[in-house]
Structures are given as structure tokens and as C-alpha cells.
Design a protein around this motif. Structure first.
Motif, mmCIF file in Angstrom:
data_model
loop_
_atom_site.group_PDB
_atom_site.id
_atom_site.type_symbol
_atom_site.label_atom_id
_atom_site.label_comp_id
_atom_site.label_asym_id
_atom_site.label_seq_id
_atom_site.Cartn_x
_atom_site.Cartn_y
_atom_site.Cartn_z
ATOM 1 N N CYS A 122 40.774 30.309 57.212
ATOM 2 C CA CYS A 122 40.099 31.637 56.782
ATOM 3 C C CYS A 122 39.032 31.528 55.481
ATOM 4 C CB CYS A 122 41.158 32.553 56.149
ATOM 5 S SG CYS A 122 42.586 32.591 57.439
ATOM 6 N N SER A 123 39.226 30.587 54.519
ATOM 7 C CA SER A 123 38.532 30.376 53.510
ATOM 8 C C SER A 123 37.261 29.986 54.078
ATOM 9 C CB SER A 123 38.865 29.386 52.655
ATOM 10 O OG SER A 123 40.176 29.830 51.837
ATOM 11 N N ALA A 124 37.129 29.290 55.015
ATOM 12 C CA ALA A 124 35.689 28.613 55.730
ATOM 13 C C ALA A 124 35.104 29.809 56.411
ATOM 14 C CB ALA A 124 35.963 27.286 56.659
ATOM 15 N N ASN A 125 35.976 30.481 57.289
ATOM 16 C CA ASN A 125 35.419 31.447 57.833
ATOM 17 C C ASN A 125 34.774 32.637 57.085
ATOM 18 O OD1 ASN A 125 36.560 30.546 60.225
ATOM 19 N ND2 ASN A 125 38.247 32.103 60.441
ATOM 20 N N VAL A 126 35.291 33.012 55.883
ATOM 21 C CA VAL A 126 34.577 34.222 55.311
ATOM 22 C C VAL A 126 33.259 33.460 54.487
ATOM 23 C CG1 VAL A 126 36.676 35.504 54.908
ATOM 24 C CG2 VAL A 126 36.085 33.717 53.262
ATOM 25 N N ARG A 127 33.245 32.257 54.501
ATOM 26 C CA ARG A 127 31.843 31.789 53.759
ATOM 27 C C ARG A 127 30.857 31.446 54.775
ATOM 28 N NH1 ARG A 127 36.178 30.812 50.626
ATOM 29 N NH2 ARG A 127 35.854 30.668 48.268
ATOM 30 N N ARG A 128 31.261 31.546 56.054
ATOM 31 C CA ARG A 128 29.786 31.531 56.870
ATOM 32 C C ARG A 128 28.971 32.497 56.580
ATOM 33 N NH1 ARG A 128 32.166 32.493 61.451
ATOM 34 N NH2 ARG A 128 33.822 30.991 61.318
ATOM 35 N N GLU A 129 27.764 32.364 56.290
ATOM 36 C CA GLU A 129 26.762 33.201 55.959
ATOM 37 C C GLU A 129 26.292 33.940 57.458
ATOM 38 O OE1 GLU A 129 23.538 32.393 53.292
ATOM 39 O OE2 GLU A 129 24.791 31.734 51.726
ATOM 40 N N ILE A 135 19.886 45.288 58.333
ATOM 41 C CA ILE A 135 20.843 45.928 57.761
ATOM 42 C C ILE A 135 21.632 44.924 56.884
ATOM 43 C CG2 ILE A 135 23.154 46.826 58.531
ATOM 44 C CD1 ILE A 135 21.815 46.714 61.518
ATOM 45 N N GLN A 136 21.544 43.604 57.011
ATOM 46 C CA GLN A 136 22.127 42.754 56.150
ATOM 47 C C GLN A 136 21.234 41.856 55.152
ATOM 48 O OE1 GLN A 136 24.953 43.363 54.628
ATOM 49 N NE2 GLN A 136 26.390 43.347 56.787
ATOM 50 N N PRO A 137 20.411 42.253 54.335
ATOM 51 C CA PRO A 137 19.313 41.467 54.125
ATOM 52 C C PRO A 137 19.778 40.373 53.135
ATOM 53 C CG PRO A 137 19.205 43.731 52.774
ATOM 54 C CD PRO A 137 20.468 43.671 53.871
ATOM 55 N N ASP A 138 21.089 40.376 52.596
ATOM 56 C CA ASP A 138 21.434 39.217 51.592
ATOM 57 C C ASP A 138 22.783 38.799 51.990
ATOM 58 O OD1 ASP A 138 22.141 37.891 49.316
ATOM 59 O OD2 ASP A 138 22.329 39.497 48.059
ATOM 60 N N PRO A 139 22.863 37.549 52.739
ATOM 61 C CA PRO A 139 23.851 36.915 53.245
ATOM 62 C C PRO A 139 24.926 36.481 52.125
ATOM 63 C CG PRO A 139 21.812 36.183 54.177
ATOM 64 C CD PRO A 139 21.315 36.874 53.208
ATOM 65 N N ALA A 141 25.632 37.996 49.324
ATOM 66 C CA ALA A 141 26.362 39.248 49.012
ATOM 67 C C ALA A 141 27.399 39.367 50.170
ATOM 68 C CB ALA A 141 25.238 40.248 48.966
ATOM 69 N N VAL A 142 27.115 39.251 51.551
ATOM 70 C CA VAL A 142 27.900 39.345 52.445
ATOM 71 C C VAL A 142 29.267 38.582 52.164
ATOM 72 C CG1 VAL A 142 28.475 39.341 54.870
ATOM 73 C CG2 VAL A 142 26.440 40.378 53.941
ATOM 74 N N VAL A 143 28.945 37.197 51.855
ATOM 75 C CA VAL A 143 29.984 36.180 51.551
ATOM 76 C C VAL A 143 30.788 36.662 50.537
ATOM 77 C CG1 VAL A 143 30.301 33.741 51.104
ATOM 78 C CG2 VAL A 143 28.810 34.261 52.706
ATOM 79 N N ALA A 144 30.058 36.970 49.490
ATOM 80 C CA ALA A 144 31.027 37.229 48.228
ATOM 81 C C ALA A 144 31.872 38.416 48.594
ATOM 82 C CB ALA A 144 29.878 37.867 46.923
ATOM 83 N N ARG A 145 31.289 39.223 49.262
ATOM 84 C CA ARG A 145 32.350 40.621 49.598
ATOM 85 C C ARG A 145 33.393 40.212 50.587
ATOM 86 N NH1 ARG A 145 29.674 43.888 53.357
ATOM 87 N NH2 ARG A 145 31.044 42.743 54.885
ATOM 88 N N GLN A 146 33.044 39.108 51.535
ATOM 89 C CA GLN A 146 34.170 38.712 52.372
ATOM 90 C C GLN A 146 35.311 38.033 51.553
ATOM 91 O OE1 GLN A 146 31.601 38.568 56.565
ATOM 92 N NE2 GLN A 146 31.959 36.581 55.277
ATOM 93 N N VAL A 147 34.692 37.185 50.593
ATOM 94 C CA VAL A 147 35.653 36.377 49.739
ATOM 95 C C VAL A 147 36.848 37.297 48.927
ATOM 96 C CG1 VAL A 147 35.995 34.567 47.793
ATOM 97 C CG2 VAL A 147 34.100 34.096 49.694
ATOM 98 N N GLY A 148 36.076 38.167 48.376
ATOM 99 C CA GLY A 148 36.846 39.351 47.651
ATOM 100 C C GLY A 148 38.015 39.920 48.505
#
Ligand SMILES: [Zn+2]
Length: 164
Positions: A122-129, A135-139, A141-148
């Protein structure tokens, strides 16, 4: 998470007997783990493949959960999502892992189950940009949200195991 020793891990379990903790097989890649990029330490027991372990960092230190995968019929394909990382791209298997509850409740036979990636990636999955898009200009930020979110869901599962 902070690096742990095998001894830390063995003494962290909230729902395992001392002998179960003593018998666990440490992860094969233990010496090369990238602790900085792990939200929890999860692995399957090489010698007892129906057994898995999830060690969650908490304010009180590491908290280990012993998990069992049901014997048969439990292998899920990617039609189901891992409840922790909710990764929709991963091709890895997801298993229904069952944890005995902590304390007397667990000794009375009460369990908590959840779907988790079979190999706890899971930790690797959520860090995949994701690719940048309109819609998603900042990969990042997406990773940071997924990690949280992964950490939140993991904490929630941990609380369910702890709850009397
Ligand atoms: Zn997962």
C-alpha cells in the motif's frame, strides 16, 4: 516510519500470544527496507503464507497486528479494492485479512476483517504519482493526500482491532 528492530516488532503485537510473536518470520527484505517511505510495516510470513503482520506506528510506539488469510476462497481479484490504499491501478492481489481483536475480546474469539493488498504494498501504491492533467495539475499534492488517507484508514483499522 521510524526504523524498528526485529525485537521491537516482536514485542509490539496487540493481538498475538508471545509464542506467535516469537515464531514470526521477519520480512525477507528487512535489511533494505525504505522506512522513510513506509506508512506501516506489513508483510506475509514466508514460512506460514496464510499469516501476515501489520505494524502500525502510533504515538505510543509501534503496534503490531497479527493477521490471518482464510484458507480457501479468499483470494480476491482486483474487482475489490484494498481498504487501506484503495489503489485502482495495482494488479496485485487483495486478500481478506482477519485479525483477532486485542485483549479478552480476541480471546473470546472476536475478529475484525478487512481487505488489504496481499503483499502489503500500500505505501508504494499511494506514492505512485498520477500523470499531470487539467483536473489534477499537481501530482505531488495527490500523493500527499493519498499518503494521508492511507495513514487515516490504517489508524482506523488499528482502532477496530483495539476496541473492546
Ligand atoms: Zn493496499
Amino acid at each position: 516510519m521510524h526504523p524498528l528492530s526485529i525485537k521491537d516488532i516482536r514485542s509490539s503485537f496487540i493481538n498475538a500470544t508471545r509464542s506467535e510473536a516469537a515464531k514470526l518470520t521477519p520480512p525477507g527484505n528487512f535489511d533494505s527496507l525504505d522506512w522513510d517511505n513506509l506508512d506501516f510495516l506489513g508483510w506475509r510470513d514466508e514460512k506460514m503464507p496464510l499469516r501476515g503482520y501489520l505494524v502500525v506506528p502510533t504515538d505510543q510506539g509501534p503496534s503490531g497486528i497479527l493477521l490471518r488469510a482464510p484458507e480457501s476462497g479468499a483470494r480476491k481479484n482486483r474487482a475489490v479494492l484494498c481498504e487501506l490504499c484503495r489503489d485502482v491501478f495495482s494488479k496485485e492481489d487483495v486478500l481478506l485479512w482477519v485479525a483477532r481483536r486485542a485483549g479478552q475480546s480476541g480471546r473470546d474469539g472476536n475478529t475484525v476483517g478487512t481487505l488489504i493488498c496481499a503483499d502489503f504494498i500500500c505505501s508504494a501504491n499511494v506514492r505512485r504519482e498520477p500523470p499531470a492533467s487539467e483536473i489534477q495539475p499537481d501530482p505531488a499534492a495527490v500523493v500527499a493526500r493519498q499518503v494521508g488517507e492511507l495513514r487515516e484508514r490504517t489508524d482506523r483499522f488499528h482502532s477496530r482491532v483495539l476496541k473492546r
